[in-house]
Design a protein around this motif. Sequence first.
Motif, mmCIF file in Angstrom:
data_model
loop_
_atom_site.group_PDB
_atom_site.id
_atom_site.type_symbol
_atom_site.label_atom_id
_atom_site.label_comp_id
_atom_site.label_asym_id
_atom_site.label_seq_id
_atom_site.Cartn_x
_atom_site.Cartn_y
_atom_site.Cartn_z
ATOM 1 N N ARG A 86 -9.134 -14.830 -2.323
ATOM 2 C CA ARG A 86 -9.275 -13.475 -1.821
ATOM 3 C C ARG A 86 -8.222 -12.541 -2.310
ATOM 4 O O ARG A 86 -7.139 -13.016 -2.628
ATOM 5 N N MET A 87 -8.569 -11.280 -2.629
ATOM 6 C CA MET A 87 -7.839 -10.241 -3.188
ATOM 7 C C MET A 87 -7.929 -9.162 -2.360
ATOM 8 O O MET A 87 -9.054 -8.669 -1.729
ATOM 9 N N VAL A 88 -6.718 -8.304 -2.217
ATOM 10 C CA VAL A 88 -6.659 -7.068 -1.241
ATOM 11 C C VAL A 88 -6.183 -5.969 -1.953
ATOM 12 O O VAL A 88 -5.254 -5.973 -2.744
ATOM 13 N N VAL A 89 -7.064 -4.937 -1.986
ATOM 14 C CA VAL A 89 -6.524 -3.731 -2.819
ATOM 15 C C VAL A 89 -5.997 -2.713 -1.662
ATOM 16 O O VAL A 89 -6.933 -2.192 -0.954
ATOM 17 N N THR A 90 -4.955 -2.141 -1.858
ATOM 18 C CA THR A 90 -4.552 -1.562 -0.484
ATOM 19 C C THR A 90 -4.675 -0.209 -0.713
ATOM 20 O O THR A 90 -4.904 0.480 0.282
ATOM 21 N N GLY A 91 -5.179 0.461 -1.879
ATOM 22 C CA GLY A 91 -5.460 1.810 -2.082
ATOM 23 C C GLY A 91 -4.131 2.447 -1.453
ATOM 24 O O GLY A 91 -3.144 2.031 -1.875
ATOM 25 N N ASP A 92 -3.931 3.723 -1.447
ATOM 26 C CA ASP A 92 -2.777 4.438 -0.718
ATOM 27 C C ASP A 92 -2.719 4.099 0.841
ATOM 28 O O ASP A 92 -3.657 3.893 1.452
ATOM 29 N N TYR A 93 -1.259 3.858 1.148
ATOM 30 C CA TYR A 93 -1.368 3.416 2.421
ATOM 31 C C TYR A 93 -0.057 3.783 2.856
ATOM 32 O O TYR A 93 1.043 4.086 1.991
ATOM 33 N N LYS A 94 0.354 3.709 4.354
ATOM 34 C CA LYS A 94 1.734 3.768 4.589
ATOM 35 C C LYS A 94 1.649 3.009 6.055
ATOM 36 O O LYS A 94 0.503 2.493 6.717
ATOM 37 N N ARG A 95 2.740 2.690 6.483
ATOM 38 C CA ARG A 95 3.067 1.775 7.540
ATOM 39 C C ARG A 95 3.265 2.338 8.965
ATOM 40 O O ARG A 95 3.168 2.085 10.114
ATOM 41 N N VAL B 120 -3.251 -8.096 5.640
ATOM 42 C CA VAL B 120 -4.259 -9.133 5.398
ATOM 43 C C VAL B 120 -3.621 -10.174 4.416
ATOM 44 O O VAL B 120 -3.367 -9.926 3.297
ATOM 45 N N PRO B 121 -3.490 -11.561 4.996
ATOM 46 C CA PRO B 121 -3.141 -12.563 4.144
ATOM 47 C C PRO B 121 -4.063 -12.619 2.928
ATOM 48 O O PRO B 121 -5.293 -12.496 3.163
ATOM 49 N N CYS B 122 -3.540 -12.983 1.782
ATOM 50 C CA CYS B 122 -4.528 -13.012 0.344
ATOM 51 C C CYS B 122 -3.773 -13.641 -0.537
ATOM 52 O O CYS B 122 -2.489 -13.931 -0.574
ATOM 53 N N ASP B 123 -4.722 -13.840 -1.438
ATOM 54 C CA ASP B 123 -4.129 -14.724 -2.769
ATOM 55 C C ASP B 123 -3.382 -13.668 -3.671
ATOM 56 O O ASP B 123 -2.460 -13.981 -4.305
ATOM 57 N N VAL B 124 -4.005 -12.421 -3.951
ATOM 58 C CA VAL B 124 -3.457 -11.602 -4.583
ATOM 59 C C VAL B 124 -3.515 -10.062 -4.017
ATOM 60 O O VAL B 124 -4.544 -9.823 -3.389
ATOM 61 N N ASP C 173 8.563 -4.540 2.778
ATOM 62 C CA ASP C 173 8.343 -5.337 3.938
ATOM 63 C C ASP C 173 6.661 -5.908 3.845
ATOM 64 O O ASP C 173 6.443 -7.015 4.464
ATOM 65 N N THR C 174 5.955 -5.254 3.285
ATOM 66 C CA THR C 174 4.442 -5.593 3.317
ATOM 67 C C THR C 174 4.323 -6.768 2.480
ATOM 68 O O THR C 174 3.486 -7.727 2.776
ATOM 69 N N VAL C 175 4.927 -6.798 1.438
ATOM 70 C CA VAL C 175 4.671 -7.892 0.470
ATOM 71 C C VAL C 175 5.162 -8.965 1.287
ATOM 72 O O VAL C 175 4.514 -10.283 1.063
ATOM 73 N N ARG C 176 6.459 -8.964 1.733
ATOM 74 C CA ARG C 176 6.918 -10.547 2.445
ATOM 75 C C ARG C 176 5.845 -10.771 3.870
ATOM 76 O O ARG C 176 5.804 -11.801 3.840
ATOM 77 N N GLU C 177 5.403 -9.708 4.458
ATOM 78 C CA GLU C 177 4.371 -10.031 5.292
ATOM 79 C C GLU C 177 3.230 -10.786 5.025
ATOM 80 O O GLU C 177 2.750 -11.740 5.576
ATOM 81 N N VAL C 178 2.584 -10.153 3.904
ATOM 82 C CA VAL C 178 1.302 -10.752 3.326
ATOM 83 C C VAL C 178 1.555 -11.852 2.611
ATOM 84 O O VAL C 178 0.756 -12.820 2.833
ATOM 85 N N GLN D 192 0.271 -13.998 -5.735
ATOM 86 C CA GLN D 192 0.614 -12.773 -6.856
ATOM 87 C C GLN D 192 0.528 -11.443 -6.142
ATOM 88 O O GLN D 192 -0.037 -11.202 -5.442
ATOM 89 N N LEU D 193 1.385 -10.600 -6.923
ATOM 90 C CA LEU D 193 1.425 -9.228 -6.556
ATOM 91 C C LEU D 193 1.188 -8.341 -7.828
ATOM 92 O O LEU D 193 1.668 -8.642 -8.922
ATOM 93 N N TRP D 194 0.226 -7.555 -7.735
ATOM 94 C CA TRP D 194 -0.160 -6.588 -8.806
ATOM 95 C C TRP D 194 0.107 -5.310 -8.168
ATOM 96 O O TRP D 194 -0.299 -5.061 -7.102
ATOM 97 N N VAL D 195 0.627 -4.531 -9.127
ATOM 98 C CA VAL D 195 1.300 -2.898 -8.621
ATOM 99 C C VAL D 195 0.826 -2.148 -9.506
ATOM 100 O O VAL D 195 0.464 -2.122 -10.597
ATOM 101 N N THR D 196 0.288 -0.831 -9.032
ATOM 102 C CA THR D 196 -0.311 0.098 -9.661
ATOM 103 C C THR D 196 0.120 1.363 -8.785
ATOM 104 O O THR D 196 0.674 1.561 -7.820
ATOM 105 N N HIS D 197 -0.384 2.517 -9.534
ATOM 106 C CA HIS D 197 -0.301 3.822 -8.918
ATOM 107 C C HIS D 197 1.005 4.282 -8.666
ATOM 108 O O HIS D 197 1.529 4.558 -7.459
ATOM 109 N N GLY D 198 1.906 4.314 -9.444
ATOM 110 C CA GLY D 198 3.236 4.796 -9.350
ATOM 111 C C GLY D 198 4.416 4.192 -10.007
ATOM 112 O O GLY D 198 4.250 3.965 -11.209
#
Length: 338
Positions: free
Chosen positions: A109-118, A130-134, A294-299, A303-309
């Motif tokens: 399972r992979m989750v693409v956040t798109g742009d987001y805020k909390r 959403v818990p996920c592998d990536v 906080d989101t990375v810790r919660e999810v 693996q964490l893949w980072v984009t857009h910035g």
Amino acid sequence: MKPEALLHPTPAGLYCPPGDFYIDPVRPVDRAVVTHGHADHARSGHGAVLATPETLEIMATRYGEDFTERRQSAEIGEVVNLNGVALWLVPAGHVLGSAQAVVEHKGTRMVVTGDYKRRRDPTCAGFEPVPCDVLISEATFGLPVFRHPDTAGEVAKLLHSLEQFPERAHLVGAYALGKAQRIIRHLREQGYDETIYIHGAMQRLCDLYERLGVPLGPLAPATVKDGRGAKQDFEGKVVVCPPSAMGSTWARRFPDPVIAFASGWMRVRQRAKQKGVELPLIVSDHADWDELTDTVREVDPHQLWVTHGREDALVRWAEVEGRVARPLHLIGYEDEND
């Protein structure tokens, strides 16, 4: 299966080979999954588009007759099967209709956040982890210096300025989709019930928000009359306009305007000074540093893949925490309000 076999970056955007679709592609493709309606993510020219009903409405409003793609509407949480790949959309909290894309295939399972805020936004559904592998996360404000203040406090600055300078129009630069409507709703929640004037470029989207159930209160076109009428009409009024209009001849026709700008970039004083902003309002539709971490810790992804910035800083933070992380360096996406 290896995550790269399920989703990987290409010049056109994130591609899912087994499902044969792209997520937020920056070039025309046969099938696109679009996370939200901002132009750098929701481009026209694809063969088919899958998105939330609200995002499809936004794209149709923005592109009009140019939006000729086959459209597949997916409600939040509705699982769609694309060539054996399960895909569903989850709220991202960015703008109306914005969603994260959850992709699942053969136990990965992979989750693409798109742009987001909390933080809370009265114009759209809140982010859901959403818990996920990536986790593939944006990082527009991925530096520790970017810690956004309370939104109500920033809007209170605008209300206080209106009290201090009742003879001056207050021009608030805000992105036409999402930010403008959010500022208007926050003003309403904090008791401002007067007519708010809007630039003509915002009319169709504000009308759409109203039609989709987001009440904005009394609005009127910010039409500046030549001669003596302008000063009387706009003294002590709020005028919401695109950032690009703030330095135009249109803006200079208002009576001694207070130039305000609602953006996460207003945390950078030099940027506010360069844009001639008298009243910077640090209001962002993107996650700040604490929200990102906080989101990375919660999810807690494998693996964490980072984009857009600001990819490198968030990748380094994750590595220090003992996480597997990598930058994607996707091209074609713009920072907030650029």
